[in-house]
Design a protein around this motif. Structure first.
Motif, PDB file in Angstrom:
ATOM      1  N   HIS A 180      97.266  75.998  99.237  1.00 58.00           N
ATOM      2  CA  HIS A 180      98.321  74.863 100.150  1.00 58.00           C
ATOM      3  C   HIS A 180      98.912  74.412  99.823  1.00 58.00           C
ATOM      4  N   SER A 181     100.215  74.406 100.801  1.00 61.08           N
ATOM      5  CA  SER A 181     101.640  74.644 101.209  1.00 61.08           C
ATOM      6  C   SER A 181     102.120  75.424 102.117  1.00 61.08           C
ATOM      7  N   ASP A 229     101.127  72.623 103.373  1.00 61.75           N
ATOM      8  CA  ASP A 229     100.139  71.711 104.098  1.00 61.75           C
ATOM      9  C   ASP A 229      99.533  70.766 103.164  1.00 61.75           C
ATOM     10  N   THR A 230      99.658  69.829 103.473  1.00 62.72           N
ATOM     11  CA  THR A 230      99.358  69.269 102.063  1.00 62.72           C
ATOM     12  C   THR A 230      97.730  69.556 101.950  1.00 62.72           C
ATOM     13  N   GLY A 231      96.914  70.131 102.354  1.00 59.27           N
ATOM     14  CA  GLY A 231      95.655  69.627 101.602  1.00 59.27           C
ATOM     15  C   GLY A 231      94.601  68.533 102.264  1.00 59.27           C
ATOM     16  N   ARG A 237      97.669  68.897  97.516  1.00 63.76           N
ATOM     17  CA  ARG A 237      98.407  70.342  97.305  1.00 63.76           C
ATOM     18  C   ARG A 237      99.385  69.962  95.689  1.00 63.76           C
ATOM     19  N   HIS A 286      92.103  74.933  93.787  1.00 66.12           N
ATOM     20  CA  HIS A 286      92.062  73.713  94.340  1.00 66.12           C
ATOM     21  C   HIS A 286      90.939  72.535  94.604  1.00 66.12           C
TER      22      HIS A 286
END
Length: 236
Positions: A61-62, A64-66, A76, A128
């Motif tokens: 991610h990044s 976006d925050t996830g 993230r 993740h």
């Protein structure tokens, strides 16, 4: 083409190595050019088997925050922290580590595996933490999991999954084949780890603990080092 026609056009290859490390393919005019990856130049024991291997670590991610946990934990940020700890551990074992990001900079999804391919990486690990699909019961999902796609990535995924099972005291959510962007590359073994469900409060609280994040990084590094040692023994 039918399956029988495809088999009739199969081209066998004999490679001067014991394991399949990956391949790339591209058209050159009317010719399909396939390049097979050679094994790394493993350092001899007693040096760590990861010595000199080029590893790309992708903190998922990044920008976006996830996923975001019920306590406000941002995936993230947790991914980056675990990935940095993993990078430090692998460097201590002699690996040459490149991060796809080192902060909150924006990195496009397909630029991440492209970087690994451009560098000629020996392996790619995407870090993740998990969340259930929309519309499902979040209380029903717990634990760690590891994903791979290409057959030559299975041994690496299995080694990391085995390390989680031996060292991490949360449920085992499985070893899975998944058609995901970060494990789809054929040029090197590539895996994606989901260390915990950030949407489950108990596991989210564990992820908030720096000592647990260090333990996750050490566990992944242990699995990667065991895989590298087994591959060195196979090739040498």
């Amino acid at each position: 083409a039918t399956a029988s026609e495809a088999r009739a056009h199969a081209v066998p290859f004999e490679l001067p190595q014991h394991a399949f490390w990956g391949y790339t393919e591209a058209w050159s005019g009317d010719d399909l050019v396939v390049r097979f990856k050679r094994p790394p130049d493993f350092a001899p024991a007693p040096k760590p088997a990861l010595t000199g291997l080029r590893v790309v670590i992708d903190p998922g991610h990044s920008p976006d925050t996830g996923a975001i946990g019920p306590l406000g934990t941002i995936e993230r940020d947790v991914n980056l922290d675990i990935a940095l700890r993993l990078a430090s551990r692998l460097r201590a074992l002699g690996a040459i580590v490149t991060m796809t990001r080192s902060g909150d900079e924006s990195v496009l999804l397909y630029d991440r595996p492209a970087l690994a391919e451009r560098l000629g990486a020996d392996l790619l690990v995407s870090v993740h933490n998990n969340a259930p699909p929309d519309g499902t019961d979040p209380a029903a999902s717990h634990g760690y999991s590891v994903y791979y796609f290409q057959p030559h990535s299975l041994a690496l995924a299995q080694a990391i999954h085995d390390a989680y099972r031996a060292e991490i005291d949360i449920p085992d959510a499985g070893l899975h084949s998944g058609d995901l962007a970060l494990v789809r590359p054929s040029a090197m073994p590539a895996v994606l780890t989901e260390s915990a469900y950030i949407t489950w409060p108990w596991e989210e609280m564990r992820l908030q603990d720096p000592s647990f994040r260090s333990r996750l990084a050490e566990t992944m590094a242990d699995g990667i080092e065991r895989w590298a040692a087994a591959m060195r023994a196979l090739e040498t």
